[in-house]
Design an enzyme around this catalytic site. Structure first.
Site, PDB file in Angstrom:
ATOM      1  CG  ASP A 107      -3.554   8.876   7.559  1.00  0.00           C
ATOM      2  OD1 ASP A 107      -3.365   7.651   7.477  1.00  0.00           O
ATOM      3  OD2 ASP A 107      -3.947   9.570   6.610  1.00  0.00           O
TER       4      ASP A 107
ATOM      5  CD  GLU B 276      -2.722  -0.788   2.675  1.00  0.00           C
ATOM      6  OE1 GLU B 276      -3.812  -1.346   2.738  1.00  0.00           O
ATOM      7  OE2 GLU B 276      -2.230  -0.143   3.621  1.00  0.00           O
TER       8      GLU B 276
END
Length: 245
Positions: free
Chosen positions: A48, A37
């Site tokens: 995040d 990824e």
């Protein structure tokens, strides 16, 4: 032959610099990463954690497309771009064409089910019509019926994030969270979004996860001890996964 547990390795594109990034990615694949990824820095990294946000800041302004092309030539495993749909929703076709042009296999939008649920079927169709994989991200806050639905349309695997943001602890055990969804998921169940300790990994695997996705811990290790040390962690995690068939 039955496939073993999957190791999905995340890294922010170009982190900490172009050469070190390439060295890490190639080393990760050589040491057992099944899927990569690659994080494309977003405008607002809403979901995040602080470590990955900091990594985005470090690579701001980098021309990512030639770098992706280079990496694609160097490794043969599937590569998924990870970025926020919010940044691209108004130019989605163009963005997906760019993803296809650099020969990435697909895309993971972590905000798809959270902020664009009403457009899920439409966006899934657009991605797949381009010949790209749509890896869907889900989490404990997603209702059971929706987890079941998206598990059937997600490509490669269903990504189940066990924490509200990457690298941030939660009060409920990993085992409990996976026990809840294992029977809902008609797909490979990959668990991530904050897994870092060996006990987290083992808990996830013994509860029935088909693999793990790890990113934050590699970024931290590169920051502290360099790329070689982070590659050794890939090797260590691969060995743990291989204990579970």
């Amino acid at each position: 032959m039955e496939m073993g547990k999957m190791l999905v390795v995340y890294m922010t594109l170009g982190y900490p610099n172009v050469q070190s990034f390439k060295d890490f990615i190639i080393g990760a694949v050589e040491n057992g990463a099944d899927i990569l990824e690659l994080g494309i820095p977003p405008k607002y990294a809403k979901y995040d954690g602080p470590v990955i946000r900091k990594s985005y800041d470090k690579v701001k302004g980098l021309d990512i497309w030639p770098l992706i092309e280079d990496i694609r030539k160097d490794v043969g495993v599937p590569i998924i771009a990870l970025t926020y749909l919010e940044d691209w929703v108004d130019q989605l076709e163009n963005f997906l064409n760019m993803i296809k042009d650099v020969k990435l296999d697909g895309i993971l939008f972590p905000d798809l089910l959270i902020d664009y649920i009403d457009d899920l079927d439409k966006i899934d169709g657009i991605i797949k019509n381009k010949g790209l994989k749509n890896v869907i991200f889900t989490s404990p806050s997603v209702p059971d019926l929706l987890i079941h639905k998206v598990s059937k349309i997600s490509d490669l695997f269903l990504y189940y994030g066990v924490r509200p943001t990457t690298g941030v602890p939660i009060p409920v055990s990993v085992k409990q969270l996976i026990n809840r969804v294992r029977n809902l998921v008609e797909n490979k169940l990959i668990v991530g979004f904050g897994l870092s300790s060996e006990s987290d990994l083992r808990d996830a695997l013994s509860a029935g996860a088909d693999g793990i996705a790890i990113g934050t811990v590699f970024i931290e290790e590169i920051e502290r001890n360099g790329v070689k040390s982070a590659i050794n962690l890939v090797k260590k995690f691969r060995a743990i996964l291989d204990e579970y068939k």
